[in-house]
Design a protein around this motif. Structure first.
Motif, short mmCIF file in Angstrom:
data_model
loop_
_atom_site.label_atom_id
_atom_site.label_comp_id
_atom_site.label_asym_id
_atom_site.label_seq_id
_atom_site.Cartn_x
_atom_site.Cartn_y
_atom_site.Cartn_z
N ARG A 91 101.61 -18.48 -57.64
CA ARG A 91 101.02 -19.62 -58.34
C ARG A 91 100.43 -19.19 -59.68
O ARG A 91 100.60 -19.88 -60.69
CB ARG A 91 99.95 -20.26 -57.45
CG ARG A 91 99.32 -21.52 -58.04
CD ARG A 91 98.32 -22.10 -57.09
NE ARG A 91 98.96 -22.47 -55.84
CZ ARG A 91 98.29 -22.83 -54.76
NH1 ARG A 91 96.96 -22.82 -54.77
NH2 ARG A 91 98.94 -23.16 -53.66
N GLU A 95 101.70 -20.66 -63.19
CA GLU A 95 100.77 -21.29 -64.15
C GLU A 95 100.79 -20.56 -65.48
O GLU A 95 100.70 -21.17 -66.55
CB GLU A 95 99.35 -21.30 -63.56
CG GLU A 95 99.17 -22.25 -62.38
CD GLU A 95 97.78 -22.18 -61.81
OE1 GLU A 95 96.99 -21.34 -62.29
OE2 GLU A 95 97.47 -22.98 -60.88
N ARG A 96 100.94 -19.23 -65.40
CA ARG A 96 101.00 -18.46 -66.66
C ARG A 96 102.27 -18.80 -67.44
O ARG A 96 102.24 -18.96 -68.66
CB ARG A 96 100.96 -16.96 -66.34
CG ARG A 96 100.91 -16.06 -67.57
CD ARG A 96 100.98 -14.61 -67.15
NE ARG A 96 102.27 -14.30 -66.55
CZ ARG A 96 103.40 -14.09 -67.27
NH1 ARG A 96 103.40 -14.15 -68.60
NH2 ARG A 96 104.53 -13.81 -66.66
N SER A 130 104.29 -21.71 -67.07
CA SER A 130 104.42 -23.12 -67.47
C SER A 130 103.29 -23.61 -68.33
O SER A 130 103.43 -24.59 -69.06
CB SER A 130 104.50 -24.00 -66.23
OG SER A 130 103.29 -23.89 -65.47
N LEU A 184 100.62 -24.96 -67.11
CA LEU A 184 100.00 -26.06 -66.38
C LEU A 184 99.39 -25.54 -65.09
O LEU A 184 99.92 -24.62 -64.48
CB LEU A 184 101.03 -27.15 -66.03
CG LEU A 184 101.70 -27.88 -67.18
CD1 LEU A 184 102.80 -28.78 -66.66
CD2 LEU A 184 100.68 -28.69 -67.97
N THR A 185 98.28 -26.19 -64.69
CA THR A 185 97.72 -25.85 -63.40
C THR A 185 98.53 -26.53 -62.30
O THR A 185 99.38 -27.39 -62.55
CB THR A 185 96.26 -26.30 -63.30
OG1 THR A 185 96.22 -27.73 -63.39
CG2 THR A 185 95.42 -25.71 -64.42
N ALA A 186 98.27 -26.16 -61.03
CA ALA A 186 99.02 -26.74 -59.90
C ALA A 186 98.76 -28.24 -59.78
O ALA A 186 99.70 -29.03 -59.54
CB ALA A 186 98.62 -26.03 -58.61
#
Length: 511
Positions: free
Chosen positions: A132, A136-137, A139, A141-143
């Motif tokens: 995860r 996130e790194r 994309s 975006l956060t989950a």
């Protein structure tokens, strides 16, 4: 001499004593015999009692032995049953013990498996966290942000597809429904084409000469008063040459008066007694005519099993008109239209035809009532034992209540077709439009009324009120005031339903 006297005295005494002695001996003998007999009876009774006692004791001992044997058998059976039950219980206890040992074994195995799963879950969670963080790194975006974005895109796509499908289905349904409805209505209208009958509330009777007017009036007006009293009409004799006008809102009484006056003119004998005789005879003939017209209508429509009261109610419509349209002719036409429409849509033809024929029987009611003809007709049909579905169709054909069956809706449609076709009724388009405009204008004059719409051919008035000017508690009073004003200012047939609408509508735009 003395010896003889002594013997004479002693011998009787001795005889008496001897007799008493003999009787005493005999009595003692009988007493002894009785005592002996009684003693024998007593001994016999004692022996018999002893024998019965022994017999009873023997029977009691035998019964006791039998009861004891029965009790012992039952006890043996119970002990046997208890032993079997104890054996089954022991077996079940052994089985439960085995299952308990198995469960304990499985529980231990399950605990080991759970511990192993926890270890694996911890390892997977650690790996998931690393993945995860890496996603996130990559994309940016956060989950939670990624999840919300995916859900939103899926929701938008689903809404677009659903709306497109709904629009397509709605368009196809409207196109097919309108086309099918037009075909059904046109087919029904084409198959039904009746004549238009125009009648009014007055009738004119031709006279052979103006001299007949004086004979009709009679000496001091007794003839005309008698005729008006017996028939319940107004006879107008004016300067119109060779004509007399009969005025009455009841068409049956008007017809009785017209026929009676014509017969009196032909007969020439015009006086109160002859007038009464002719009026009674004509009344019977008109009542027979009413019954015959009712039977004729039922025969033409193929309806049966209707009460005599219902037949007379239908026959009275022969003398009724509505906007110049004969009500019986209109009712038969509505019945035929309803039968055709019911056949087209798969409804109950007989029920629709029956309800359509009876839908206006309230217009021929002989009683005066403040109810409209739909409510009066429904009450008449209910008293005549008609089907509740027929009663509902009669009451709902002018939307005084909600139609509960498809046949009731068919009666509404058939009634509208028969009344609205060109030439059916005398009211012109200009008068019709003017009547609706007057209704709307009367309502708009009241404070707080924003808009008024006359619908259902002027039978209903829907009024929109300003929610800022008129609170809820004043809407009912406003409706009563408008209804009172319409009753005072306007002339209209039947009854007008007033529906008040007050709502708070808030509109906002998201930009």
């Amino acid at each position: 001499m003395s010896m003889n006297l002594i013997l004479f005295i002693v011998l009787p005494v001795a005889g008496i004593l001897l007799g008493w002695t003999i009787r005493w001996v005999y009595a003692r003998f009988q007493l002894s015999a009785s005592e002996q007999k009684a003693e024998r009876v007593k001994q016999d009774a004692i022996k018999e009692a002893e024998a019965q006692k022994k017999e009873i004791l023997l029977q009691a001992k035998e019964q006791l032995i039998q009861d004891r044997n029965q009790q012992e058998r039952e006890n043996r059976e119970r002990r046997t049953e208890l032993q079997r039950y104890e054996s089954r219980v022991n077996k079940k206890e052994e089985l439960l013990e085995q299952r308990n040992q198995e469960f304990e074994k499985r529980d231990k195995e399950f605990a080991l498996n759970v511990a192993e799963l926890h270890k694996r879950e911890a390892v997977l969670s650690e790996e998931e966290g690393k993945l995860r963080v890496e996603l996130e790194r990559i994309s940016g975006l956060t989950a939670e942000e990624a999840k919300a974005l995916i859900i939103k895109n899926l929701e938008n796509d689903a809404r677009h597809d659903a709306q497109s499908l709904l629009n397509k289905i709605d368009q196809e349904a409207q196109l097919n429904a309108e086309k099918k409805a037009q075909e059904i209505l046109v087919s029904a209208i084409q198959r039904i084409a009746t004549e238009t009958t125009s009648e009014i509330t007055v009738a004119t009777v031709s006279l052979p000469s103006d001299e007949m007017k004086g004979r009709i009036i009679g000496r001091e007006g007794r003839n005309i008063r008698s005729l008006e009293t017996l028939t319940g009409v107004d006879i107008i004799i004016d300067d119109t040459p060779e004509a007399v006008v009969i005025s009455c809102f009841d068409p049956v009484r008007k017809e009785i008066a017209r026929v009676a006056l014509e017969r009196l003119i032909i007969d020439g004998r015009i006086h109160p007694a002859r007038i009464e005789e002719i009026v009674q005879k004509v009344t019977r003939e008109i009542q027979q005519k009413i019954y015959e017209e009712g039977e004729k209508a039922l025969f033409e429509l193929g309806l049966h099993s209707m009460s005599q009261e219902a037949i007379r109610a239908i026959g009275r419509l022969y003398f009724r008109t509505s906007y110049g349209q004969n009500v019986l002719t209109h009712s038969k036409e509505v019945a035929e239209l309803a039968s055709i429409l019911a056949a087209e849509v798969g409804a109950n033809r007989e029920l629709a035809k029956r309800a359509a024929l009876l839908h206006d029987i309230g217009k021929g009611a002989e009683n005066d009532s403040d109810q409209n003809h739909a409510e009066v007709g429904a009450e008449m049909a209910r008293k005549m034992g008609e089907d509740p579905r027929v009663v509902n169709a009669i009451e709902a054909h002018h939307n005084d209540c909600e139609p509960q069956t498809i046949e009731a809706v068919i009666v509404q449609v058939a009634d509208a077709i028969s009344a609205a076709r060109p030439g059916a009724r005398r009211e012109t388009v200009d008068n019709y439009v003017k009547r609706l405009e007057n209704l709307e204008e009367t309502a708009k004059k009241f404070h707080g009324v924003e808009q008024a719409y006359a619908i259902q051919a002027g039978r209903e008035l829907r009024i929109l009120v300003n929610n800022d000017k008129i609170p809820d508690e004043q809407v009912k009073d406003l409706a009563k005031q408008i209804a009172k004003q319409i009753e005072t200012d306007l002339r209209y047939p039947g009854r007008i339903k007033i529906t008040m609408i007050r709502e708070t509508r808030i509109i906002e735009y998201a930009r």
